[in-house]
Design a protein around this motif. Structure first.
Motif, PDB file in Angstrom:
ATOM      1  N   ARG A  94       3.872   6.285 -58.111  1.00  0.00           N
ATOM      2  CA  ARG A  94       4.215   6.101 -56.863  1.00  0.00           C
ATOM      3  C   ARG A  94       3.555   4.609 -56.352  1.00  0.00           C
ATOM      4  NH1 ARG A  94       1.591   7.965 -51.953  1.00  0.00           N
ATOM      5  NH2 ARG A  94       0.409   9.441 -53.310  1.00  0.00           N
ATOM      6  N   LEU A  95       4.319   3.774 -55.647  1.00  0.00           N
ATOM      7  CA  LEU A  95       3.763   2.885 -54.825  1.00  0.00           C
ATOM      8  C   LEU A  95       4.252   2.695 -53.735  1.00  0.00           C
ATOM      9  CD1 LEU A  95       2.485  -0.149 -54.866  1.00  0.00           C
ATOM     10  CD2 LEU A  95       4.670  -1.128 -55.781  1.00  0.00           C
ATOM     11  N   ASP A  96       3.622   2.485 -52.664  1.00  0.00           N
ATOM     12  CA  ASP A  96       3.931   2.658 -51.123  1.00  0.00           C
ATOM     13  C   ASP A  96       3.357   1.311 -50.565  1.00  0.00           C
ATOM     14  OD1 ASP A  96       5.162   5.043 -51.448  1.00  0.00           O
ATOM     15  OD2 ASP A  96       3.390   6.008 -50.665  1.00  0.00           O
ATOM     16  N   LEU A  97       4.189   0.589 -49.942  1.00  0.00           N
ATOM     17  CA  LEU A  97       4.191  -0.548 -49.202  1.00  0.00           C
ATOM     18  C   LEU A  97       3.987  -0.119 -47.723  1.00  0.00           C
ATOM     19  CD1 LEU A  97       6.490  -3.169 -50.913  1.00  0.00           C
ATOM     20  CD2 LEU A  97       4.322  -2.496 -51.733  1.00  0.00           C
ATOM     21  N   GLY A  98       2.704  -0.116 -47.058  1.00  0.00           N
ATOM     22  CA  GLY A  98       2.426   0.365 -45.721  1.00  0.00           C
ATOM     23  C   GLY A  98       2.078  -0.760 -44.840  1.00  0.00           C
ATOM     24  N   TYR A  99       2.443  -0.808 -43.563  1.00  0.00           N
ATOM     25  CA  TYR A  99       2.392  -1.790 -42.530  1.00  0.00           C
ATOM     26  C   TYR A  99       1.808  -1.382 -41.366  1.00  0.00           C
ATOM     27  CZ  TYR A  99       5.436  -4.688 -45.825  1.00  0.00           C
ATOM     28  OH  TYR A  99       5.810  -5.164 -47.020  1.00  0.00           O
ATOM     29  N   LYS A 100       1.053  -2.157 -40.473  1.00  0.00           N
ATOM     30  CA  LYS A 100       0.581  -1.703 -39.299  1.00  0.00           C
ATOM     31  C   LYS A 100       1.466  -1.695 -38.170  1.00  0.00           C
ATOM     32  CE  LYS A 100      -4.400  -2.548 -40.656  1.00  0.00           C
ATOM     33  NZ  LYS A 100      -4.006  -2.839 -42.114  1.00  0.00           N
ATOM     34  N   ALA A 101       2.041  -0.760 -37.770  1.00  0.00           N
ATOM     35  CA  ALA A 101       3.124  -0.873 -36.795  1.00  0.00           C
ATOM     36  C   ALA A 101       2.587  -1.015 -35.430  1.00  0.00           C
ATOM     37  CB  ALA A 101       4.140   0.113 -37.021  1.00  0.00           C
ATOM     38  N   TYR A 102       1.513  -0.084 -35.128  1.00  0.00           N
ATOM     39  CA  TYR A 102       0.900  -0.011 -33.875  1.00  0.00           C
ATOM     40  C   TYR A 102      -0.373   0.212 -34.179  1.00  0.00           C
ATOM     41  CZ  TYR A 102      -1.017   1.678 -29.576  1.00  0.00           C
ATOM     42  OH  TYR A 102      -1.514   1.746 -27.990  1.00  0.00           O
ATOM     43  N   ASP A 103      -1.418  -0.869 -33.860  1.00  0.00           N
ATOM     44  CA  ASP A 103      -3.062  -0.925 -34.341  1.00  0.00           C
ATOM     45  C   ASP A 103      -3.490  -0.888 -33.040  1.00  0.00           C
ATOM     46  OD1 ASP A 103      -5.342  -1.155 -35.277  1.00  0.00           O
ATOM     47  OD2 ASP A 103      -4.688  -3.256 -36.047  1.00  0.00           O
ATOM     48  N   PRO A 104      -4.048   0.612 -32.822  1.00  0.00           N
ATOM     49  CA  PRO A 104      -5.367   0.872 -31.686  1.00  0.00           C
ATOM     50  C   PRO A 104      -6.328   0.087 -31.602  1.00  0.00           C
ATOM     51  CG  PRO A 104      -5.279   2.699 -33.199  1.00  0.00           C
ATOM     52  CD  PRO A 104      -4.349   1.855 -33.894  1.00  0.00           C
ATOM     53  N   GLY A 105      -6.816  -0.651 -32.748  1.00  0.00           N
ATOM     54  CA  GLY A 105      -8.039  -1.306 -32.748  1.00  0.00           C
ATOM     55  C   GLY A 105      -7.979  -2.887 -32.182  1.00  0.00           C
ATOM     56  N   ARG A 106      -6.592  -3.131 -31.904  1.00  0.00           N
ATOM     57  CA  ARG A 106      -6.562  -4.450 -31.209  1.00  0.00           C
ATOM     58  C   ARG A 106      -6.445  -4.089 -29.794  1.00  0.00           C
ATOM     59  NH1 ARG A 106      -4.123  -8.192 -34.982  1.00  0.00           N
ATOM     60  NH2 ARG A 106      -3.622  -9.467 -33.192  1.00  0.00           N
ATOM     61  N   GLU A 107      -6.675  -5.388 -28.873  1.00  0.00           N
ATOM     62  CA  GLU A 107      -6.528  -5.380 -27.432  1.00  0.00           C
ATOM     63  C   GLU A 107      -5.206  -4.672 -27.005  1.00  0.00           C
ATOM     64  OE1 GLU A 107      -9.040  -5.827 -25.397  1.00  0.00           O
ATOM     65  OE2 GLU A 107     -10.505  -6.535 -27.056  1.00  0.00           O
ATOM     66  N   VAL A 108      -5.411  -4.084 -25.810  1.00  0.00           N
ATOM     67  CA  VAL A 108      -4.084  -3.592 -25.300  1.00  0.00           C
ATOM     68  C   VAL A 108      -3.037  -4.554 -25.077  1.00  0.00           C
ATOM     69  CG1 VAL A 108      -3.301  -2.204 -23.147  1.00  0.00           C
ATOM     70  CG2 VAL A 108      -5.437  -1.371 -24.090  1.00  0.00           C
ATOM     71  N   GLY A 109      -1.911  -4.337 -25.112  1.00  0.00           N
ATOM     72  CA  GLY A 109      -0.752  -5.240 -25.211  1.00  0.00           C
ATOM     73  C   GLY A 109      -0.665  -6.349 -25.983  1.00  0.00           C
ATOM     74  N   ASP A 110      -1.519  -6.163 -27.222  1.00  0.00           N
ATOM     75  CA  ASP A 110      -1.399  -6.889 -28.387  1.00  0.00           C
ATOM     76  C   ASP A 110      -1.352  -6.010 -29.623  1.00  0.00           C
ATOM     77  OD1 ASP A 110      -1.185  -9.423 -29.727  1.00  0.00           O
ATOM     78  OD2 ASP A 110      -3.488  -9.215 -30.430  1.00  0.00           O
ATOM     79  N   ARG A 111      -0.974  -4.787 -29.562  1.00  0.00           N
ATOM     80  CA  ARG A 111      -1.002  -3.830 -30.733  1.00  0.00           C
ATOM     81  C   ARG A 111       0.042  -3.463 -31.524  1.00  0.00           C
ATOM     82  NH1 ARG A 111      -4.240   1.137 -27.310  1.00  0.00           N
ATOM     83  NH2 ARG A 111      -6.334   0.102 -27.407  1.00  0.00           N
ATOM     84  N   TRP A 112       1.415  -3.861 -30.953  1.00  0.00           N
ATOM     85  CA  TRP A 112       2.454  -3.627 -31.508  1.00  0.00           C
ATOM     86  C   TRP A 112       3.093  -4.662 -32.368  1.00  0.00           C
ATOM     87  CZ3 TRP A 112       4.912   1.020 -31.979  1.00  0.00           C
ATOM     88  CH2 TRP A 112       4.664   1.824 -31.238  1.00  0.00           C
ATOM     89  N   MET A 113       3.468  -4.212 -33.663  1.00  0.00           N
ATOM     90  CA  MET A 113       4.170  -4.983 -34.766  1.00  0.00           C
ATOM     91  C   MET A 113       3.355  -6.183 -35.324  1.00  0.00           C
ATOM     92  SD  MET A 113       6.679  -3.167 -34.492  1.00  0.00           S
ATOM     93  CE  MET A 113       7.902  -3.816 -35.696  1.00  0.00           C
ATOM     94  N   LYS A 114       1.941  -6.253 -34.991  1.00  0.00           N
ATOM     95  CA  LYS A 114       1.115  -7.513 -35.464  1.00  0.00           C
ATOM     96  C   LYS A 114       0.899  -7.184 -36.885  1.00  0.00           C
ATOM     97  CE  LYS A 114       1.128  -9.142 -31.396  1.00  0.00           C
ATOM     98  NZ  LYS A 114       1.561 -10.450 -31.017  1.00  0.00           N
ATOM     99  N   GLY A 115       1.135  -6.135 -37.668  1.00  0.00           N
ATOM    100  CA  GLY A 115       0.682  -5.914 -38.844  1.00  0.00           C
ATOM    101  C   GLY A 115       2.233  -5.817 -39.693  1.00  0.00           C
ATOM    102  N   ILE A 116       3.192  -6.232 -39.221  1.00  0.00           N
ATOM    103  CA  ILE A 116       4.327  -6.050 -39.942  1.00  0.00           C
ATOM    104  C   ILE A 116       4.670  -7.652 -40.534  1.00  0.00           C
ATOM    105  CG2 ILE A 116       6.914  -5.684 -40.018  1.00  0.00           C
ATOM    106  CD1 ILE A 116       5.195  -3.502 -39.217  1.00  0.00           C
ATOM    107  N   ASN A 117       3.955  -7.950 -41.788  1.00  0.00           N
ATOM    108  CA  ASN A 117       4.130  -9.138 -42.313  1.00  0.00           C
ATOM    109  C   ASN A 117       3.620  -8.898 -43.785  1.00  0.00           C
ATOM    110  OD1 ASN A 117       2.878 -11.604 -43.596  1.00  0.00           O
ATOM    111  ND2 ASN A 117       3.140 -12.448 -41.212  1.00  0.00           N
ATOM    112  N   PHE A 118       4.517  -9.537 -44.597  1.00  0.00           N
ATOM    113  CA  PHE A 118       4.566  -9.298 -46.009  1.00  0.00           C
ATOM    114  C   PHE A 118       2.883  -9.794 -46.543  1.00  0.00           C
ATOM    115  CE2 PHE A 118       5.063 -10.412 -50.499  1.00  0.00           C
ATOM    116  CZ  PHE A 118       5.647  -9.098 -50.965  1.00  0.00           C
TER     117      PHE A 118
END
Length: 849
Positions: A812-836
């Motif tokens: 198995r090989l899974d490619l994972g992405y951070k779609a919602y990162d609670p470690g970031r500031e509020v308002g800057d959490r969504w879709m910031k890790g969706i990058n190859f």
């Protein structure tokens, strides 16, 4: 813009034409590639899998509407060997030139190599051959559809089949079903010739699956036939078979009614050259013979030793190696009992559970000494597994920490240790490795090592001072296990010695249910090199070092503008003792104090003495069953026994003011977990899988925190795949530590798995979860669970996976992405890790859940 749009449209059209042509590349002129099946039931298109799967031919597998498996198959050369020979002979001097620096045999082998012919064979085996429409199979599929609806009560249904062309060398098959009206059961009668069978049937007639007014359903009739047979065979009717249960049905087409007559005739017995009818007979067991140490059928009547125990006759081809009670306790077929299939099944399972015999062979013969012809002799043939087994293994490994490693394992198994089917296993393991990341002043190649010794003793019964048979019956296949192990690590982390011991019970209260009770579990963890802490936990050191450039007041703590290892420890103490300018109200003070507390917790030795109860239920019927669920719950309590013992001893308190045992501060907590997994099978090897997990460990009494080995972490290939292991949480802290852990965890995963082509599979997944501190000594709200508001800290990871099924395991090989990162500031959490560039790679063996 218009010019660009025209170019894009042209490229799309050209690509579509090329793709369409490549699909039929291997389709003969007189054949058609099956593109789809259409099933219309009463003029309505049906997409239900259980109906579509009745069709024998299915189109080639598609992924994102593309038949990648078919394209891979078509890309392979049909005859790579012939193509290679043609290439060799294409130029007259080519063979001569090759033979000048390769032998003739090597030239031939070149044609058999992977890059010449092997790759094409791999592509053909991995891909999918084109599915060509076969009219005979289409006709069989039509008949199967008719049979399906017939069995569902639509007795007078009609099904037609038609093959339509949908392009060059492409076609589809259209099935049209007219069901008509369903038929219902009107009257139910019975005709049973043997009186004793009639009496037994009457006892459970109310449990019949066939009831007046129900719609006719073949599966119900089939299941009722099995139910009747099972009931009779478990009550002594040895010769009864499913084929003895017959049904006569009279159809009333005017009312769509069915009159059913249940028929159980007497059995036919061969008498010379003719068959005669005889009533069924109820049989009892008159004798139970057990043959051990048999290696062949020739030895079944050869024995040199024998014993009689509680109406069981035990024979051995050599000296009897088992105490009679050990064998007879696993046998449910007893003298004087009625013949029962259940008893035979339980006996087979129980004897197999001993793990000292191969699967038993159980035969019944009519007792020739019984003039009434109502007795059976049960003969049980057992072939012993090897008493001693030596299993060595050897591996060469590599990892991020260990660039090169050699590991070995050697185990010795001793079956029937005390002649009561006990199994003892002693195993030793060792590993030596080389790591460039560790200090190596002597420049030794193998600079890290790990070794261990483990002993396991298994008893096929409950070992307890009191009689537990009324609670845990032998039908539950109980076992008792005693394990003890010692492992030691050198130059790995803080270096550890780990002593473990477990005394546990396992039993099966009912089918598909398992219970495990760890009566006593002991774990002692000793850190041998706590001075290495800041070399291992570099993030903590870097944070301290940055603060020390501003607040350090002791020049002895600094060398070359950086904290020394001891200087880092001194700096923490200086801050907490008020020597620096920092005060308890400063945020920097709180961070430094937290690092110090974490260090103290991770370098301390742990003594964990616990008991636990684990319940597990799994409805999976077999390896191919993809429509099931499983649930595992566990409750664990630690430290209570030691707390009572500590009160009887006057050992000094620890520096934290807690009680000690043998000079070690022992852990005390209660822990509970629930793990639920559900799979839905959508057919055509498409599956939706879901997992939900919740776990909480609460320290109390002698502890303010949970030992690291019992805490939770998040992230990794079997958890939230948008984060690497130990990098998520706690809470919204951002995973700033090297190894982030806490005592409360929530996790939820959803994964849709589908076939791409051949043995290649893929999946879309979404993982939600995090860890928090709760009810412990952590007070920072960024780390703790603070009620409903903390659900905003749930991290959301998503991605796509690629898997290859080797039949015996899945890579198995899974490619994972951070779609919602609670470690970031509020308002800057969504879709910031969706990058190859921010892809988290997760490698694994088999599915994550």
């Amino acid at each position: 813009m218009r010019n660009n749009l025209s170019k894009i449209t042209l490229l799309f059209v050209i690509g579509t034409i090329i793709y369409s042509c490549s699909q039929v590349k291997r389709v003969p002129e007189s054949k058609k590639l099956l593109t789809k099946n259409e099933i219309f039931v009463n003029d309505k298109l049906i997409k239900e899998d259980r109906v579509n799967n009745l069709v024998l031919q299915q189109p080639n597998t598609k992924f994102l509407n593309y038949t990648f498996g078919l394209l891979l198959y078509n890309a392979a050369k049909p005859n790579p060997d012939s193509s290679y020979q043609a290439w060799l002979n294409r130029k007259p001097n080519r063979v001569k030139r090759l033979n000048s620096f390769l032998s003739a045999k090597q030239v031939k082998r070149l044609g058999e190599s992977f890059f010449v012919s092997g790759i094409h064979k791999f592509m053909k085996e991995t891909g999918e051959a084109p599915v060509l429409i076969d009219e005979r199979k289409a006709i069989k599929s039509r008949d199967r559809l008719s049979g399906f609806y017939y069995n569902d009560g639509y007795i007078r249904n009609k099904v037609t089949m038609q093959i339509d062309s949908v392009g060059k060398k492409k076609g589809k098959v259209v099935y049209k079903v007219t069901t008509g009206k369903p038929y219902y059961i009107d009257t139910i009668r019975k005709t049973i010739e043997t009186p004793v069978i009639d009496s037994l049937y009457t006892l459970q007639e109310s449990k019949t699956l066939i009831k007046k007014g129900d719609r006719y359903n073949f599966e119900k009739f089939n299941n009722e036939r099995k139910r009747i047979t099972q009931h009779l065979r478990n009550n002594g009717v040895y010769h009864f078979q499913e084929s003895n249960v017959k049904y006569d049905a009279i159809y009333d087409d005017s009312l769509q009614k069915i009159n059913v007559n249940l028929k159980i005739e007497d059995r036919y017995v061969k008498n010379g050259d003719s068959l005669i009818k005889r009533p069924f007979t109820i049989y009892k067991i008159s004798r139970v013979n057990i043959f051990t140490n048999n290696t062949s059928k020739k030895e079944r009547n050869q024995f040199n030793d024998s014993a009689t125990y509680k109406n069981f006759n035990i024979y051995s081809a050599g000296k009897l190696k088992y105490k009679p009670k050990a064998i007879t306790n696993a046998i449910f077929i007893e003298k004087g009992k009625l013949f029962s299939d259940n008893d035979r099944t339980l006996t087979s399972k129980s004897l197999s559970n001993l793990k000292v015999f191969n699967y038993p062979n159980i035969e019944y013969v009519e007792d020739p000494n019984d003039s009434t012809k109502t007795s059976l002799i049960a003969n049980i043939y057992l072939m012993s597994k090897p008493k001693y087994i030596w299993s060595p293994s050897f591996d060469v490994t590599t990892s991020d920490i260990q660039q090169f490693g050699i590991s070995g394992r050697m185990s010795f198994t001793w079956r029937n240790l005390f002649k009561r089917a006990e199994i003892f296993e002693l195993s030793a393991k060792g590993n030596i490795g080389s790591s460039k990341d560790l200090a190596n002043p002597n420049d030794v190649f193998f600079n890290i090592s790990e070794y261990g010794l483990e002993g396991k003793l298994s008893f096929p019964r409950i070992v307890f001072p009191l009689n537990t048979r009324n609670i845990i019956k032998k039908e539950m296949l109980p076992t008792t296990n005693a394990n003890i192990g010692l492992t030691s690590q050198r130059n790995i982390g803080l270096d550890k010695e780990n002593l473990t011991g477990v005394f546990s019970y396992n039993w099966i209260p009912k089918p598909k249910h398992t219970l495990r009770f760890d009566l006593l579990s002991v774990q002692f963890i000793k850190n041998l090199n706590p001075e290495n802490y800041f070399n291992v936990y570099s993030s903590s050191y870097n944070t301290l070092n940055n603060f020390a450039q501003i607040y350090n007041v002791n020049p002895d703590n600094i060398v070359n503008n950086n904290l020394t290892t001891q200087g880092a420890i001194n700096f923490i103490q200086d801050v907490q003792n008020g020597i620096t300018s920092l005060t308890p109200n400063d945020n920097e003070y709180k961070i430094i104090r937290s690092i110090g507390e974490r260090r103290e917790r991770l370098i301390e030795n742990n003594l964990i003495v616990s008991s636990s109860l684990t319940f597990f239920r799994n409805t999976k019927a077999n390896l191919l069953d993809n429509n099931f669920y499983s649930i595992r719950t566990k409750i664990e309590s630690a430290g209570n026994v030691l707390s009572l013992l500590a009160d009887t001893k006057n050992e000094p308190l620890s520096t934290n003011g807690n009680k000690t045992m043998f000079g070690i501060e022992y852990s005390q907590y209660i822990k509970g977990e629930v793990d639920f997994i559900k799979h839905w099978d959508f057919g055509k090897k498409n599956t939706l899988a879901m997992r939900a997990f919740a776990g909480l460990a609460v320290p109390y009494g002698n502890a303010q925190s949970i030992p690291f080995s019992r805490s939770y972490f998040s992230g990794g290939s079997n958890d939230n795949r948008g984060w690497q292991a130990y990098t998520l949480g706690p809470g919204r802290s951002g995973g700033i530590n090297d190894f982030n852990e806490a005592n409360f965890k929530l996790a939820y995963s959803l994964e849709y798995r589908f076939r791409v082509g051949g043995n290649f599979y893929s999946a879309f997944f979404a993982d939600i979860g995090n860890i928090w501190n709760v009810f412990d000594n952590v007070t920072d709200k960024n780390y703790t669970f603070n009620g409903l508001s903390s659900f905003e800290d749930l991290a959301f990871g998503s991605g796509i996976g690629l898997r290859y099924d080797f039949n015996f395991f899945v890579l198995r090989l899974d490619l994972g992405y951070k779609a919602y990162d609670p470690g970031r500031e509020v308002g800057d959490r969504w879709m910031k890790g969706i990058n190859f560039s921010k892809t988290v790679l997760n490698f694994g063996i088999n599915y994550p859940f």
